[in-house]
Design an enzyme around this catalytic site. Structure first.
Site, PDB file in Angstrom:
ATOM      1  N   GLU A 199     -31.688  -6.412 -25.013  1.00  0.00           N
ATOM      2  CA  GLU A 199     -31.253  -6.593 -23.560  1.00  0.00           C
ATOM      3  C   GLU A 199     -32.104  -6.472 -22.637  1.00  0.00           C
ATOM      4  O   GLU A 199     -32.820  -5.393 -22.540  1.00  0.00           O
ATOM      5  CB  GLU A 199     -30.023  -5.767 -23.250  1.00  0.00           C
ATOM      6  CG  GLU A 199     -28.726  -6.156 -24.328  1.00  0.00           C
ATOM      7  CD  GLU A 199     -27.284  -5.015 -23.846  1.00  0.00           C
ATOM      8  OE1 GLU A 199     -27.298  -4.676 -22.516  1.00  0.00           O
ATOM      9  OE2 GLU A 199     -26.703  -4.888 -24.428  1.00  0.00           O
ATOM     10  N   GLU A 251     -26.236   0.601 -27.827  1.00  0.00           N
ATOM     11  CA  GLU A 251     -26.061   1.590 -26.907  1.00  0.00           C
ATOM     12  C   GLU A 251     -25.388   2.928 -27.183  1.00  0.00           C
ATOM     13  O   GLU A 251     -24.621   3.585 -26.478  1.00  0.00           O
ATOM     14  CB  GLU A 251     -25.898   1.312 -25.309  1.00  0.00           C
ATOM     15  CG  GLU A 251     -26.729   0.054 -24.821  1.00  0.00           C
ATOM     16  CD  GLU A 251     -26.590  -0.145 -23.455  1.00  0.00           C
ATOM     17  OE1 GLU A 251     -25.867   0.301 -22.860  1.00  0.00           O
ATOM     18  OE2 GLU A 251     -27.506  -0.922 -22.922  1.00  0.00           O
ATOM     19  N   TYR A 293     -32.899  -3.116 -17.485  1.00  0.00           N
ATOM     20  CA  TYR A 293     -32.603  -3.984 -16.464  1.00  0.00           C
ATOM     21  C   TYR A 293     -33.084  -3.547 -15.213  1.00  0.00           C
ATOM     22  O   TYR A 293     -33.104  -2.274 -14.886  1.00  0.00           O
ATOM     23  CB  TYR A 293     -31.073  -4.093 -16.179  1.00  0.00           C
ATOM     24  CG  TYR A 293     -30.215  -4.460 -17.370  1.00  0.00           C
ATOM     25  CD1 TYR A 293     -29.860  -5.966 -17.640  1.00  0.00           C
ATOM     26  CD2 TYR A 293     -29.676  -3.692 -18.484  1.00  0.00           C
ATOM     27  CE1 TYR A 293     -29.380  -6.325 -18.495  1.00  0.00           C
ATOM     28  CE2 TYR A 293     -29.036  -4.039 -19.458  1.00  0.00           C
ATOM     29  CZ  TYR A 293     -28.754  -5.518 -19.535  1.00  0.00           C
ATOM     30  OH  TYR A 293     -27.913  -5.989 -20.647  1.00  0.00           O
ATOM     31  N   ASN A 332     -21.573  -3.346 -24.732  1.00  0.00           N
ATOM     32  CA  ASN A 332     -20.440  -2.340 -24.771  1.00  0.00           C
ATOM     33  C   ASN A 332     -19.032  -2.848 -25.453  1.00  0.00           C
ATOM     34  O   ASN A 332     -18.447  -2.087 -26.084  1.00  0.00           O
ATOM     35  CB  ASN A 332     -20.050  -1.917 -23.482  1.00  0.00           C
ATOM     36  CG  ASN A 332     -21.276  -1.282 -22.727  1.00  0.00           C
ATOM     37  OD1 ASN A 332     -22.183  -0.954 -23.299  1.00  0.00           O
ATOM     38  ND2 ASN A 332     -21.382  -1.298 -21.266  1.00  0.00           N
ATOM     39  N   GLU A 383     -21.651 -11.852 -24.576  1.00  0.00           N
ATOM     40  CA  GLU A 383     -20.763 -10.904 -25.171  1.00  0.00           C
ATOM     41  C   GLU A 383     -19.380 -11.635 -24.544  1.00  0.00           C
ATOM     42  O   GLU A 383     -19.308 -12.195 -23.526  1.00  0.00           O
ATOM     43  CB  GLU A 383     -21.120  -9.775 -23.977  1.00  0.00           C
ATOM     44  CG  GLU A 383     -20.431  -8.468 -24.053  1.00  0.00           C
ATOM     45  CD  GLU A 383     -20.810  -7.146 -23.768  1.00  0.00           C
ATOM     46  OE1 GLU A 383     -21.944  -7.043 -23.058  1.00  0.00           O
ATOM     47  OE2 GLU A 383     -20.206  -6.269 -23.748  1.00  0.00           O
TER      48      GLU A 383
HETATM   49  O1  AHR Z   1     -25.263  -6.637 -20.697  1.00  0.00           O
HETATM   50  C1  AHR Z   1     -24.355  -6.045 -19.948  1.00  0.00           C
HETATM   51  C2  AHR Z   1     -24.286  -4.596 -20.558  1.00  0.00           C
HETATM   52  O2  AHR Z   1     -25.308  -3.749 -20.374  1.00  0.00           O
HETATM   53  C3  AHR Z   1     -23.750  -4.365 -22.030  1.00  0.00           C
HETATM   54  O3  AHR Z   1     -22.662  -4.573 -22.415  1.00  0.00           O
HETATM   55  C4  AHR Z   1     -24.511  -3.239 -22.446  1.00  0.00           C
HETATM   56  O4  AHR Z   1     -24.992  -3.016 -23.778  1.00  0.00           O
HETATM   57  C5  AHR Z   1     -25.438  -2.996 -21.163  1.00  0.00           C
HETATM   58  O5  AHR Z   1     -25.420  -1.566 -21.040  1.00  0.00           O
END
Ligand code: AHR
Length: 498
Positions: A293, A173, A244, A72, A27
């Site tokens: 992700e 997202e 995550y 993002n 990113e």
């Molecule tokens: O990977 C970091 C961020 O986590 C990404 O930009 C977003 O898609 C997610 O919230």
């Protein structure tokens, strides 16, 4: 010592792994692009400014697909600002991460970099502040050979041949309140449907990923996914998932390492939602999952909250991963492999410097702890995933019950069977056995083990091999019976070859 058993049958197959399950993500965020992969003037940079030390590690990982440019970031992205002569490219405010985006590395550079890194692109389009028209233009720029406004612009800018980008994400997202241009499920579903239609009008051969809910914890999780698919089912191929794990949300290490149970349940739920919409629509088509992700993310959050805005390539999301994080990442890879029938794309978020397996400084690049399980899965996880039954003692933790100490999955290739095994027992080794009499003619080629006395151990530029695997395991195969001792808190890769 505890005892565990792995049960395999060569006819009980989940699916062939789609190699794209070992993908990653870059990113425009922090030092991922600038300083991570692109740093003109650095002693490791080639004539394009691409860092060769980072590139060598990425090639070693054999990353099949890289998602780009966000995240993002994409929801405020103007692709036109990133192409053409650099001196004409404007710097723009990146509102997602509140940094300055110089646009000196853009779409065409990314495609050149992909070719050099031996990977392929997964391009996201901006459905936050922009929409179908921009999607139409960018795909024309990338995939049409010549004779139209944007394809000729690409040729004018030095890329005679089309980039031929096959895989596209319809935004990022879009249910997240933090997302620029966030939408309701109905708003996004309609936009995704119409954008997909238009993009397929330009190039019918592409594959498209619609945004699933950005997290299982979202209030609208489930209804979002069903509503979005209700609109765009016929025009898309995959629904996205993101997850995550954050140690501060767990009671302790035992609880943290059990998070794979939540990932497993999350995948099953999303597959069920896809199939629910399939049933309601009487459709013959199956929507698969792009888990685009996934990772551990918590170390950098407090520091990031204090950063000054509008800096160029500030050190954001620079998690320094521990040995414990690497164990969970190994477990997450096992979970993805177990769902190879539905998860066709997955991206470790991210690739360099930003919550990443690879870190860089001006003087070098090195492997974080999580690099290792990712490498092993990418090298040995390609093939047919076997349904892997595990008979293991179990434990309860603050957030989970019946957590098997042993987690495992096996992948069979032409002349090779690989057993990935995680012993999440922090106190005791485990003796495992596996009856392999059906699989004649194999021998143990490797038993890779990654372990460390200290769960908090990390790798640094000065000490890059503090946490690293070694061929130190004792797996043995005799009369068709595999046995091994898996050390407490260890990641194991047992490779059997003919
Ligand atoms: O990977 C970091 C961020 O986590 C990404 O930009 C977003 O898609 C997610 O919230």
């Amino acid at each position: 010592m505890k005892k565990g058993r792995i049960i395999l049958d060569r006819d009980y197959q989940v699916a062939k792994t789609d190699p794209r399950i070992f993908g990653s993500f870059l990113e425009h965020l922090g030092r991922a692009v600038y300083e991570g992969i692109y740093q003109p003037g650095n002693k490791f940079a080639d004539e394009n400014g691409f860092r060769q030390d980072t590139m060598a590690l990425i090639r070693e990982l054999n990353v099949p697909v890289v998602r780009y440019p966000g995240g993002n970031f994409v929801s405020n992205y103007n692709w036109e600002d990133t192409v053409g002569p650099r001196e004409n490219r404007p710097a723009r405010l990146d509102l997602a991460w509140r940094t300055m985006e110089p646009n000196t590395f853009g779409l065409d550079e990314f495609m050149d970099w992909c070719r050099a890194a031996n990977t392929s692109p997964m391009m996201a389009i901006n459905l936050g502040t922009r929409g179908a028209e921009q999607a139409r233009d960018v795909i024309e720029y990338c995939n049409i050979e010549k004779g139209s406004k944007f394809s000729d612009l690409r040729r004018k800018y030095g890329h005679e041949k089309p980039h031929n980008i096959r895989l596209w994400c319809l935004g990022n997202e879009m249910d997240g309140p933090w997302q620029m241009g966030a939408k309701t499920a109905a708003e996004y579903g309609r936009l995704a449907e119409e954008t997909a239609k238009i993009m397929r009008g330009v190039d019918p051969t592409i594959e498209l990923v619609a945004c699933g809910s950005c997290g299982v914890g979202m209030k609208t999780f489930g209804t979002w996914d069903a509503t979005v698919l209700d609109h765009c089912y016929d025009y898309v191929d995959y629904l996205s998932m993101h997850q995550y794990f954050d140690l501060t949300q767990n009671a302790d290490a035992k609880d943290f390492l059990a998070n794979t149970l939540s990932m497993d349940a999350f995948i099953s739920s999303v597959a069920s939602i896809c199939d629910y919409v399939k049933a309601v629509k009487h459709s013959k088509k199956t929507i698969n999952i792009s888990f685009d992700e996934w990772n551990v993310w918590y170390h950098s959050k407090a520091a990031d909250a204090k950063r000054e805005p509008w800096c160029l390539a500030p050190p954001l999301l620079e998690d320094i991963y521990t040995f414990m994080d690497a164990l969970l990442v190994g477990g997450m890879l096992i979970t993805l492999l177990k769902h190879a029938d539905r998860v066709k794309i997955a991206c470790l978020a991210q690739l360099v410097n930003v919550i990443a397996p690879i870190m860089t400084s001006d003087t070098g690049a090195w492997r974080q702890t999580i690099y290792w399980p990712y490498l092993h899965a990418s090298l040995y996880g390609r093939g047919t995933v076997l349904q892997t039954l595990v008979d293991s003692p179990k434990y309860d933790s603050a957030n989970y019950t019946d957590v098997p100490y042993l987690d495992s999955v096996a992948v069979m290739d032409e002349d090779r069977i690989t057993i990935f095994a995680l012993n999440r027992d922090l106190e005791e080794d485990m003796e495992i056995s596996c009856d392999l009499r059906q699989f004649a003619g194999y021998h143990v080629a490797r038993h890779i083990v990654m372990t460390h006395d200290d769960l908090e151990a990390i790798n640094t530029e000065a000490n890059p091999d503090n946490v690293a695997p070694a061929d130190g395991g004792n797996a043995a195969l005799q009369d068709g019976k595999l046995s091994a001792v898996l050390g407490k808190k260890s990641w194991n890769v047992i490779v059997l070859e003919k």
